[in-house]
Design an enzyme around this catalytic site. Structure first.
Site, PDB file in Angstrom:
ATOM      1  N   LEU A  33      57.054  35.780  17.825  1.00 58.66           N
ATOM      2  CA  LEU A  33      57.247  35.107  19.109  1.00 58.66           C
ATOM      3  C   LEU A  33      56.055  35.275  20.044  1.00 58.66           C
ATOM      4  CD1 LEU A  33      60.997  35.956  19.779  1.00 58.66           C
ATOM      5  CD2 LEU A  33      60.017  33.983  18.586  1.00 58.66           C
ATOM      6  N   HIS A  37      57.549  30.427  22.994  1.00 58.71           N
ATOM      7  CA  HIS A  37      58.959  30.604  22.642  1.00 58.71           C
ATOM      8  C   HIS A  37      59.747  31.115  23.863  1.00 58.71           C
ATOM      9  CE1 HIS A  37      57.099  31.360  18.521  1.00 58.71           C
ATOM     10  NE2 HIS A  37      57.948  30.409  18.261  1.00 58.71           N
ATOM     11  N   ASP A 152      55.745  20.694  18.931  1.00 58.95           N
ATOM     12  CA  ASP A 152      56.186  20.065  17.679  1.00 58.95           C
ATOM     13  C   ASP A 152      56.858  18.740  18.030  1.00 58.95           C
ATOM     14  OD1 ASP A 152      55.661  22.322  15.637  1.00 58.95           O
ATOM     15  OD2 ASP A 152      56.633  23.318  17.309  1.00 58.95           O
ATOM     16  N   SER A 188      52.537  30.754  16.355  1.00 61.00           N
ATOM     17  CA  SER A 188      52.681  31.959  15.534  1.00 61.00           C
ATOM     18  C   SER A 188      51.539  32.045  14.529  1.00 61.00           C
ATOM     19  CB  SER A 188      54.014  31.932  14.786  1.00 61.00           C
ATOM     20  OG  SER A 188      55.069  31.769  15.706  1.00 61.00           O
TER      21      SER A 188
END
Ligand code: AMP
Length: 282
Positions: A33, A37, A152, A188
């Site tokens: 994380l 996040h 994303d 990440s």
């Protein structure tokens, strides 16, 4: 924060929460994380009474087995961060818990053109894997609101499509991409980059900004070519795509009419690590 490893225990707990009329927000992650996040958790805390976060590295969405094996795992630090961020429930399932009847995909989700464009094209099977895990997680958590990141972008569209296909009453709330001060989108996978590559990787953001700053009505090819040069000069070894697309359909746009909403998206490799990023242009 309460930690759950078993789906049925979490489900049972959430049924009681919902019966008491509290709205649940859900933040699914694959761990390792970062602040990006945590910004989703913060968002959930603003809009929902109970925040559920999951950490599960989903094997079925990795089209490259090496990428799966090398995916960073920092579980103890993650638990600390999620607790500090004020998350109420953390779900840490095993593969067996998510896929009790095995990893094979039993359902094909009709994602239409989304599955043939950009990530769909370059990562065959990826979005089917995303739908497979999201179907299971949404069955377990059944949140009022689902929180995902615009980093994303296409994945958000796919999950919205899944929610519609399955007729779920879930609101999808997307959050802007959090970046390092250098402009590099937090990810990440950045943990696997050397310090030099981390600096050079900011070229993705520079290339996106270049396209935004120089956008004019007419053909967009010269912008894409120049973005490619920026990446190449900064040490990117390979580019899957640099694309300027309709922001609502992700269909590539060759000539801009000055009106339709556009987004630029990039997927490229540095030190063999595949990074993705995007920037709305209009
Ligand atoms: P991941 O753990 O990579 O599957 O990501 C979990 C969620 O965090 C997804 O909804 C991502 O879009 C979101 N996310 C990842 N990176 C960022 C970022 N830099 N800023 C905001 N959200 C992000």
């Amino acid at each position: 924060m309460i930690l759950f490893k078993k789906a049925d225990e979490l489900q049972k707990y959430l049924i009681e929460i919902k019966a008491s009329g509290q709205k649940t927000g859900f933040v699914p992650t694959m761990g390792a994380l970062h602040q990006g996040h945590l910004s989703l958790i913060e968002n959930s805390k603003k809009l929902a009474e109970i925040t559920v976060c999951s950490i599960f590295v989903n094997p079925t969405q990795f089209n490259d087995p090496k990428d799966f094996e090398q995916y960073p795992v920092t579980i103890e630090q993650d638990i600390r961060l999620v607790a500090q961020a004020g998350c109420d429930l953390l779900f840490l399932p095993s593969v067996q818990e998510i896929y009790p009847s095995g990893l094979q995909k039993q359902v094909h989700y009709d994602l239409g053109r989304l599955e043939t464009l950009l990530e769909g094209k370059y990562r065959p099977g990826h979005f089917q894997g995303v739908c497979q895990v999201m179907h299971r997680l949404l069955d377990i958590v059944n949140p009022g609101i689902l929180f995902m990141g615009q980093k994303d972008y296409q994945q958000c569209m796919v999950v919205q499509q899944l929610i519609t296909l399955e007729g779920r009453h879930i609101r999808l709330v997307t959050s802007p991409t959090l970046r390092e001060t250098s402009g590099l989108a937090m990810s990440s996978r950045n943990r696997r980059l050397s310090e030099t590559a981390k600096e050079n990787a900011t070229a993705v953001y520079h290339a996106l900004q270049f396209m935004k700053q120089h956008l004019q009505p007419g053909p967009v090819k010269a912008l894409i070519d120049e973005a490619g040069v920026i990446l190449h000069q900064s040490g990117f070894e390979k580019t899957d795509y640099i694309s300027i697309c309709h922001a609502q359909t992700l269909e590539p746009v060759n000539e801009w009419d000055g009106h339709i909403p556009l987004i630029a998206l990039i997927a490229a490799f540095i030190e063999n690590i595949r990074l993705i990023d995007n920037l709305p242009l209009t």
